[in-house]
Design a protein around this motif. Structure first.
Motif, PDB file in Angstrom:
ATOM      1  N   SER A   1       0.838  -1.202   0.000  1.00  0.00           N
ATOM      2  CA  SER A   1       0.000   0.000   0.000  1.00  0.00           C
ATOM      3  C   SER A   1       0.872   1.252   0.000  1.00  0.00           C
ATOM      4  N   GLU A   2       0.376   2.292  -0.673  1.00  0.00           N
ATOM      5  CA  GLU A   2       1.100   3.557  -0.681  1.00  0.00           C
ATOM      6  C   GLU A   2       1.109   4.115   0.739  1.00  0.00           C
ATOM      7  N   PRO A   3       2.094   4.935   1.088  1.00  0.00           N
ATOM      8  CA  PRO A   3       2.303   5.308   2.494  1.00  0.00           C
ATOM      9  C   PRO A   3       1.171   6.088   3.153  1.00  0.00           C
ATOM     10  N   PHE A   4       0.351   6.788   2.394  1.00  0.00           N
ATOM     11  CA  PHE A   4      -0.679   7.612   3.020  1.00  0.00           C
ATOM     12  C   PHE A   4      -2.091   7.052   2.842  1.00  0.00           C
ATOM     13  N   LEU A   5      -2.186   5.782   2.446  1.00  0.00           N
ATOM     14  CA  LEU A   5      -3.499   5.151   2.322  1.00  0.00           C
ATOM     15  C   LEU A   5      -4.133   5.089   3.707  1.00  0.00           C
TER      16      LEU A   5
ATOM     17  N   ILE B   1       9.293  -2.223   1.144  1.00  0.00           N
ATOM     18  CA  ILE B   1       9.519  -0.962   0.424  1.00  0.00           C
ATOM     19  C   ILE B   1      11.023  -0.793   0.155  1.00  0.00           C
ATOM     20  N   ILE B   2      11.839  -0.999   1.158  1.00  0.00           N
ATOM     21  CA  ILE B   2      13.287  -0.856   1.005  1.00  0.00           C
ATOM     22  C   ILE B   2      13.832  -1.856  -0.015  1.00  0.00           C
ATOM     23  N   ASN B   3      13.263  -3.078  -0.041  1.00  0.00           N
ATOM     24  CA  ASN B   3      13.703  -4.097  -1.005  1.00  0.00           C
ATOM     25  C   ASN B   3      13.436  -3.699  -2.454  1.00  0.00           C
ATOM     26  N   LEU B   4      12.565  -2.714  -2.661  1.00  0.00           N
ATOM     27  CA  LEU B   4      12.285  -2.258  -4.026  1.00  0.00           C
ATOM     28  C   LEU B   4      13.442  -1.466  -4.619  1.00  0.00           C
ATOM     29  N   GLY B   5      14.376  -1.035  -3.775  1.00  0.00           N
ATOM     30  CA  GLY B   5      15.544  -0.321  -4.257  1.00  0.00           C
ATOM     31  C   GLY B   5      15.486   1.170  -3.957  1.00  0.00           C
ATOM     32  N   PRO B   6      16.541   1.883  -4.352  1.00  0.00           N
ATOM     33  CA  PRO B   6      16.684   3.297  -4.002  1.00  0.00           C
ATOM     34  C   PRO B   6      15.540   4.190  -4.471  1.00  0.00           C
ATOM     35  N   LYS B   7      14.899   3.830  -5.574  1.00  0.00           N
ATOM     36  CA  LYS B   7      13.806   4.654  -6.100  1.00  0.00           C
ATOM     37  C   LYS B   7      12.662   4.769  -5.086  1.00  0.00           C
ATOM     38  N   TYR B   8      12.471   3.723  -4.272  1.00  0.00           N
ATOM     39  CA  TYR B   8      11.359   3.687  -3.331  1.00  0.00           C
ATOM     40  C   TYR B   8      11.788   3.767  -1.860  1.00  0.00           C
ATOM     41  N   ALA B   9      13.067   3.527  -1.564  1.00  0.00           N
ATOM     42  CA  ALA B   9      13.524   3.391  -0.175  1.00  0.00           C
ATOM     43  C   ALA B   9      13.129   4.583   0.697  1.00  0.00           C
TER      44      ALA B   9
END
Length: 187
Positions: free
Chosen positions: A15-19, A167-175
């Motif tokens: 889920s996106e962070p502000f859901l 989220i962190i496992n998605l890489g720097p774009k999402y960390a």
């Protein structure tokens, strides 16, 4: 924050962070079925206060926590596991992750302590989307789809940190998203 992956069985929906929907706030959902008619999955990080033996007294072999799989059919019990050698009639949904199996065989295995809590998760209810509902939510950036995980993530009992970890496992774009406050109005 459009996700480059499409949902399918075995993928995670993050889920996106502000859901703010309390059913899905900071949730990680394992998709177990995705077809044109709809999608089924289970929230991995919303633990209930119940134990399996509270719901099914015949399960006496341990204190297995029960998770809230989602807001649909909350009077049903589901399970995912990594015990394909013991529950041979289960459906593999991701590498090393299986959905369902013979409930009577499961009861015997649990009661004889052949299955450990770190190898199975039980859920009341499930998460479900009809037809194009999930695609519409994807267009609204409600979900990020990921296949960047292993079975240990699915069976983690660290509910508080699971959302951040995937989220962190998605890489720097999402960390950086993992550090967003839960309520931006309080920042």
């Amino acid at each position: 924050m459009l996700s480059p992956l499409a949902p399918s069985a075995g993928k995670l929906l993050i889920s996106e962070p502000f859901l703010m929907d309390p059913n899905f706030k900071r949730s990680v959902v394992l998709v177990t079925e995705h077809q044109e008619e709809g999608t089924v999955g289970f929230i991995l990080n919303h633990k209930s206060t119940l134990l399996l033996s509270d719901l099914v007294p015949d399960f006496t072999g341990g204190n297995f926590p029960v998770y809230i799989g989602g807001p649909v059919a909350v009077d049903t019990i589901h399970f995912i596991h990594r015990c394909s050698d013991l529950l041979t009639d289960a459906e593999e949904v991701a590498k090393g992750v299986y959905w369902g199996g013979n409930f009577e065989a499961l009861k015997i295995l649990v009661n004889n302590q052949h299955i450990k809590p770190e190898d199975i998760k039980f859920f009341i209810g499930y998460s479900g989307w009809s037809g194009e509902q999930l695609q519409d939510e994807m267009k609204e950036n409600t979900w990020i789809v990921s296949d960047q995980y292993d079975a240990d993530v699915v069976f983690s009992h660290n509910e508080e940190e699971l959302w951040k970890e995937v989220i962190i496992n998605l890489g720097p774009k999402y960390a950086h998203v993992s550090n967003f406050p839960q309520n931006p109005n309080l920042n």
